[in-house]
Motif scaffolding. Structure first.
Motif, PDB file in Angstrom:
ATOM      1  N   ARG A 227       0.822  -1.289  -0.242  1.00 53.27           N
ATOM      2  CA  ARG A 227       0.163   0.080  -0.255  1.00 53.27           C
ATOM      3  C   ARG A 227       0.856   1.395  -0.094  1.00 53.27           C
ATOM      4  NH1 ARG A 227      -3.692  -0.725   5.253  1.00 53.27           N
ATOM      5  NH2 ARG A 227      -4.669   1.041   4.388  1.00 53.27           N
ATOM      6  N   LEU A 229       0.014   3.882   1.275  1.00 50.08           N
ATOM      7  CA  LEU A 229       0.205   4.838   2.725  1.00 50.08           C
ATOM      8  C   LEU A 229      -0.198   4.138   3.566  1.00 50.08           C
ATOM      9  CD1 LEU A 229      -0.081   7.737   3.393  1.00 50.08           C
ATOM     10  CD2 LEU A 229      -2.369   8.222   2.968  1.00 50.08           C
ATOM     11  N   ARG A 230       0.271   4.461   4.615  1.00 49.42           N
ATOM     12  CA  ARG A 230      -0.186   3.889   5.791  1.00 49.42           C
ATOM     13  C   ARG A 230      -0.346   4.902   7.441  1.00 49.42           C
ATOM     14  NH1 ARG A 230      -0.205  -1.211   6.962  1.00 49.42           N
ATOM     15  NH2 ARG A 230      -1.168  -1.134   8.980  1.00 49.42           N
ATOM     16  N   ARG A 266       3.344   6.149   7.270  1.00 48.62           N
ATOM     17  CA  ARG A 266       4.970   4.961   6.295  1.00 48.62           C
ATOM     18  C   ARG A 266       3.787   5.844   4.260  1.00 48.62           C
ATOM     19  NH1 ARG A 266       8.344   1.477   5.773  1.00 48.62           N
ATOM     20  NH2 ARG A 266       7.511   0.007   3.738  1.00 48.62           N
TER      21      ARG A 266
ATOM     22  N   GLU B 208      -6.947  -1.020  11.913  1.00 51.21           N
ATOM     23  CA  GLU B 208      -5.764  -0.153  10.335  1.00 51.21           C
ATOM     24  C   GLU B 208      -4.919  -0.020  11.377  1.00 51.21           C
ATOM     25  OE1 GLU B 208      -6.365   0.202   7.685  1.00 51.21           O
ATOM     26  OE2 GLU B 208      -4.284   1.610   7.239  1.00 51.21           O
ATOM     27  N   ARG B 211       0.196  -1.259  14.584  1.00 50.80           N
ATOM     28  CA  ARG B 211       1.142  -1.831  15.064  1.00 50.80           C
ATOM     29  C   ARG B 211       1.313  -1.274  16.800  1.00 50.80           C
ATOM     30  NH1 ARG B 211       5.768   1.988  11.689  1.00 50.80           N
ATOM     31  NH2 ARG B 211       5.835   0.688   9.850  1.00 50.80           N
TER      32      ARG B 211
END
Lengths: 312, 396
Positions: A227, A229-230, A266, B208, B211
């Motif tokens: 992806r 974008l994160r 990211r 989403e 982490r």
């Protein structure tokens, strides 16, 4: 309406203001100099030094009505996670880039977020605000005006064929909410590895009826690693990414109503640094940058309702 | 960070996974010491630039060894007030017995030097009735100061500042000890107290934010950590002791592991505890069993499910202590006629119905995972087999 005024409206959201000229000090104090006003009030506001566009109640009613942005505690209704339900309209702007939209915000506290949302997508939006929101709305418009000009094409990891159906709209809503970057298409595009066409064997309508699970399916097809974008550290930030391959502009809209510290992002691409602009704060440095393996990661010290990050 | 450093980070990650004997992508296995590990586990990715110490703090120098110091006088059960003098004596005897030292100072010296920056991981979740006892925390600080560790190098920490404010440890330790937290409150808006480059990544329920980051305090400031959990029941893990306190109390975004009746704590608790540098730096476990919670944990807003084990356990092996804890909690539940922490029957499950759980100890809101202790053993964090755990009991 002149072409110049039309261009102005298209460039930035406009506050719809029906109070009389006696409210001028409050607007000027908030730095608001551009308004949409009822036609019979145009002249008086223009003479007072404001840039005005005529918008009647009927004009506003003809625009696609948008909900007040924010979050509600509908966790569990359409999501398998604990994330709150986000009320966002970015997917509507993507679906109808030339559309005309209107927010009628009955309660205070939402104007800045609505203006941020519309600005991030460059939407033609008129925003009727509560008088109590004048200071925050003015501050948000000033922030948007202060951003360096940078017009880049949107980044998409997959395509969504829009058949105009409500179910396609709801799917887009959930996809956007999960920061799955898509482009709205009229037909399947060879540019994308994944093309979502609801009603085809690969994407049956019955599957799309559960938009959250449907979004998860597409996420799995893309894989998180691939992806563009994160976003980490929040479930209530929706992003819009634009890029020409060398530079990128990332819009981050925080629907949660609270500042977020240390949001981690990211972005895939050849970027090695950049600057962030945060509404209410101004220009800030990116923190804890890591640029490697075809991506950049960074943290933002704090974001309010809206932040813009320019990467290079 | 420059690219070269980041590559090292990735290399260190691979090394640490290998060193732990893990194949995290594997679905089901039998550990080297014969522990059976379940097959339905999520994929967990560890990212850390820290290498393990030559002798990691967990399981430390005393694997499989637990000293349990008991005293009927350690707490007044009518007022829920601990006896400071008795607790100090329990602490002294426990530390000497664990280390074999002849003096209490020598016992503490076994773990700490004046150069250390020491974090004391407390547990505030059971406020007001069952938190890490002020008397234990206070005595721990006194012993560290006596070793010559400057007060500015001693931290009492938790994840949430609002909980620390409630508990107010500052009033019970020497002035200058830093009482800190990573976040102001459990609102998922404050990530700045966490290390963005040290994290566990996993998509557990489609969230989403995938982490869970280690606290910056742990990764960048502390050289040693003392873990002071309580003996408590836990709705998602069965019991919360050493492993859960140090793991879920040192990382962000961990509540995401258990929801809608299902808990991924089975593998996540041990995996977090095994992450460097947390594993290497956590050198001492002091299990506060003065008070306990046998149902409704980790919270204890009322005394309804409070009980009094009247003991403190000492060790370096969190698995061994937690293995004993599982039986302590389960036995107390049995004594009250409640279902076992091992109960997985659908008939006991009332998903997300916290009120029903609080009202009835035969209700689970999530299928508990007490097997997380055994899983942690399979990661090398300690000894799970009761036959191999040596318990030395003392009475004060």
């Amino acid at each position: 309406m002149t072409a110049a005024v039309l261009a102005l409206i298209a460039a930035a959201p406009c506050i719809y203001w029906t109070q009389g000229i006696e409210s001028r000090p409050a607007l000027e104090s908030a730095g608001i100099k551009r308004l949409c006003v009822p036609p019979d009030q145009m002249e008086v506001w223009r003479k007072a030094g404001f840039t005005v566009t005529a918008v009647s109640d009927a004009d506003l009613a003809q625009r696609e009505a948008l909900p007040a942005p924010g979050i509600t505690s509908r966790a569990g209704v359409a999501s398998p996670t604990r994330a709150p339900w986000i009320i966002a309209s970015g997917w509507r702007f993507m679906r109808e880039p030339a559309g005309k939209f209107g927010y009628v915000l009955a309660a205070p506290g939402k104007a800045a977020l609505a203006l941020a949302e519309a600005s991030a997508y460059g939407a033609d939006a008129v925003v009727k605000i509560d008088a109590g929101d004048v200071p925050s709305a003015g501050a948000m418009l000033a922030f948007v005006d202060s951003l360096p000009p940078l017009d880049l094409p949107p980044v998409a990891d997959f395509g969504v064929v829009d058949d105009g159906s409500p179910i396609a709209g709801e799917a887009m809503n959930l996809l956007a909410r999960r920061n799955l970057l898509f482009e709205v298409e009229k037909a399947v595009s060879p540019r994308f590895r994944v093309n979502v066409a609801i009603g085809t064997p690969a994407y049956p309508r019955e599957e799309a009826a559960d938009p959250s699970a449907f979004a998860q399916k597409i996420r799995a097809q893309l894989t998180d690693e691939q992806r563009s974008l994160r976003v980490y550290g929040s479930e209530v930030v929706i992003a819009r990414l634009t890029s020409d391959g060398r530079r990128a502009r990332l819009h981050l809209i925080n629907y949660g109503g609270r500042d977020i510290e240390g949001l981690r992002v990211r972005v895939r691409g050849p970027y090695h640094g950049g600057d962030a602009y945060v509404a209410g704060t101004g220009k800030v440095a990116l923190q804890d940058q890591v640029a490697a393996d075809g991506a950049i990661e960074f943290s933002l010290p704090k974001i309010s309702a809206y932040a813009v990050v320019d990467l290079r | 960070m420059h690219r070269r450093a980041f590559v090292r980070l990735l290399a260190a990650t691979a090394a640490s996974v290998k060193a732990a004997g893990l194949n995290l992508a594997a679905k089901g296995r039998i550990s080297p010491d014969g522990l059976q590990i379940r097959s339905d586990l999520p994929t967990l990715k560890i990212v850390s630039r820290y290498s393990p110490a030559a002798a990691p703090g967990m399981p430390g120098p005393f694997p499989g060894r637990v000293v349990a110091v008991k005293s009927d006088r350690c707490v007044d059960t009518t007022t829920n007030t601990a006896n400071d003098q008795v607790v100090r004596e329990m602490m002294a005897q426990g530390m000497r017995a664990l280390t074999g030292a002849t003096t209490t100072a020598d016992a503490w010296r076994r773990f700490f030097t004046p150069a250390d920056v020491v974090g004391i991981k407390v547990n505030c979740g059971g406020y007001p009735n069952c938190i890490s006892a002020y008397e234990i925390v206070g005595e721990t600080v006194r012993q560290l100061l006596a070793l010559g560790i400057p007060v500015s190098q001693i931290y009492v920490y938790e994840r949430y500042q609002n909980q620390m404010d409630e508990c107010n440890y500052a009033a019970h330790v020497a002035e200058g000890v830093q009482t800190v937290a990573a976040e102001r409150a459990n609102r998922n808006t404050d990530n700045s107290g966490y290390d963005p480059e040290t994290y566990l990544e996993a998509n557990l329920f489609g969230e989403e934010d995938t982490r869970s980051n280690m606290m910056r305090l742990v990764s960048t400031r502390l050289t040693k950590i003392i873990n002071i959990p309580n003996m408590k029941d836990h709705g998602a893990t069965g019991a919360t002791g050493c492993l859960k306190n140090i793991a879920y109390g040192s990382f962000s975004n961990v509540a995401r592991t258990h929801q809608r009746g299902k808990s991924h704590t089975y593998s996540v608790v041990g995996t977090l505890a095994a992450m460097e540098p947390l594993r290497s730096r956590t050198v001492l476990q002091i299990m506060d069993g003065i008070r306990g919670v046998w149902h409704g944990g980790p919270f204890a807003r009322t005394t309804k499910y409070l009980f009094y084990p009247k003991q403190i356990m000492f060790g370096t092996d969190p698995v061994a202590i937690d293995r004993l804890l599982l039986d302590i909690i389960d036995n107390e539940r049995k004594a009250h006629g409640a279902i076992s922490i091992w109960d997985r029957s659908p008939s006991s499950l009332r998903i997300d119905d916290g009120r029903a759980r609080d009202a009835d100890p035969n209700v689970n809101i999530i299928i508990r995972e007490p097997g997380h202790v055994e899983y942690a053993a399979s990661l090398g964090l300690g000894v799970y087999d009761l036959a191999k755990i040596k318990v030395q009991e003392l009475t004060v």
